[in-house]
Design an enzyme around this catalytic site. Structure first.
Site: not given
Length: 457
Positions: A18, A115, A136, A336, A351, A356, A359, A375
């Site tokens: 986040h 959020d 997010t 990452q 996951h 992610s 990216e 989610d």
């Protein structure tokens, strides 16, 4: 270009995914000359500094996280705690309300993004500050979870009801939940998240009280879901575009440069499950055994599973010896973005956290989808079934995967001569080209800034 006198504040949930998402958006807004204040836990500042590309315009406002019973001393983000402790961290963030109110009075932003701190609109409104819920998670998640009258009231969320999408849902969508996923989503949503409030109630309150909702997506990826929400939420829905993160100014840690440098191009499997995702011990072992079965070099960045003190104690017997020199399972925080961009990495087992996935889309590695909560299930369906840019690991009716299903999925996507491998590589390539196209992101951010400034009181 934006107006240099226009000021924005941001208060995201204290999880690295986040915080970095909000900082990536801050970078895009700062490019247009806007002044940003990002509230960040004090000791986490140094982790984020490398991603701040506009230090003259983006200021971190350090927040001391109050101590709450049940939190380890000094805990600040989800990376410092176990999954069951997260409601305590949320309680600590709720206790910062007077601190945040005082800061907003002093900083006088035009807009504040938030959020999970559902109380922010009631603090900002009397100060004449517009509030935007910056999600997010994908718009597809919000669209699927929406039920009658635009609410997320638990009374309307039943396991059976969640197996199918709501009425009027985009007909082109291939999203559906399995029974074990619907059950888990309900359980997760109804658990207390902060004192005397469930996760669902917190999100519902945030959605209801804010002035507008923003998503980090574009019409090309999630158009039908954005349109559906715009029609049903009865408030402005802003799209920031894919907000592809700029390459960080830092370099990859030397130990990973050396380790990755030993392997051939596109041969390494990178598996990363984020700072919030914790697996059961049996599933953790099936995952690492599946990586071992591939016979390929792998780097897995995973939190210790439930009940394990550390990574080493959770690994299967004899595993460390067998994978010596070929595989690494690391429990620390790994860069990452930089690992994904390394030429040796050919496959990303994720996951399905939204950041992610963003990216992964702008890098070249093949994508294996292994969602484990909330989610992530819906994100996996969008990527695997709607866009067909990755392949999901098969699970049993109980929601469990095996080492063989992990191995087979990785094998299928990494074989780019196979029909599956070729299809996902081709689709992934098209979206990557689109997202990195010159001017694509700029168009969305320019439109976003214009709409955002139009909402300011």
């Amino acid at each position: 270009m934006g107006d240099k006198s226009f000021v924005v504040a941001m208060y995201p949930w204290f999880a690295m995914g986040h915080l970095t998402s909000y900082l990536h958006l801050s970078n895009k807004l700062a490019e247009r000359g806007l002044k940003i204040y990002l509230f960040v836990p004090t000791k986490t500042l140094h982790k984020l500094e490398q991603f701040n590309l506009h230090r003259d315009l983006i200021s971190f406002v350090p927040i001391t996280v109050p101590h709450v019973d049940g939190l380890p001393p000094g805990a600040e983000t989800t990376a410092d705690i176990t999954y069951p402790m997260q409601p305590n961290l949320m309680t600590a963030m709720d206790m910062t309300q007077p601190m945040i109110e005082a800061s907003l009075r002093e900083l006088k932003p035009h807009i504040v993004f938030f959020d999970f701190t559902h109380w922010l609109p009631s603090v900002a409104r009397p100060l004449g500050i517009t509030t935007i819920y910056f999600s997010t998670v994908s718009s597809a998640v919000a669209a699927y979870m929406r039920r009658e009258r635009g609410t997320l009231k638990k009374i309307q969320l039943t396991e059976t009801g969640l197996l199918e999408p709501p009425e009027g849902f985009p007909p082109t969508s291939k999203i559906k939940l399995y029974a074990h996923e619907a059950r888990q989503t309900i359980d997760q949503g109804e658990r207390e998240f902060g004192r005397n409030i469930s996760f669902f109630e917190r999100i519902l309150s945030s959605y209801t009280e804010c002035d507008a909702i923003a998503y980090k997506t574009c019409r090309e990826l999630e158009g039908p879901y954005c349109e559906y929400l715009q029609n049903h939420l009865k408030k402005p829905v802003l799209l920031a575009g894919p907000v592809v993160p700029e390459p960080p100014t830092s370099k990859l840690d030397e130990k990973w440069v050396k380790w990755l440098g030993r392997s051939k191009a596109k041969s390494v499997i990178f598996c990363a499950f984020g700072s919030e995702c914790v697996l059961r011990k049996d599933q953790f072992q099936e995952l690492v055994l599946g990586l071992e079965l591939t016979g390929l070099p792998f780097l897995a960045a995973l939190r210790p599973p439930f009940g394990a003190e550390n990574i080493e104690s959770a690994l299967p017997e004899g595993f460390t010896k067998r994978i010596q020199g070929r595989g690494v399972v690391d429990g620390g925080w790994i860069q990452q973005q930089l690992v994904l961009a390394h030429p040796s990495v050919g496959c990303f087992v994720t996951h399905c956290g939204y950041g992610s996935l963003s990216e992964s889309l702008v890098n070249e590695c093949q994508v294996v989808l292994l969602p484990s909560v909330g989610d992530q299930f819906i994100n996996a369906r969008v990527m695997g079934r709607d866009l067909k840019v990755g392949v999901e690991v098969e699970k049993g009716e109980d929601g469990m995967f095996t080492k063989d299903s992990v191995f087979k999925t990785i094998q299928s996507v990494m074989d780019i001569d196979s029909e599956v491998g070729r299809e996902v590589k081709e689709n992934h390539g098209k979206f990557r080209e689109l997202l990195l196209q010159k001017g694509f992101g700029k168009f969305y951010i320019d439109e976003f800034v214009q709409k955002m400034q139009g909402l300011a009181r």
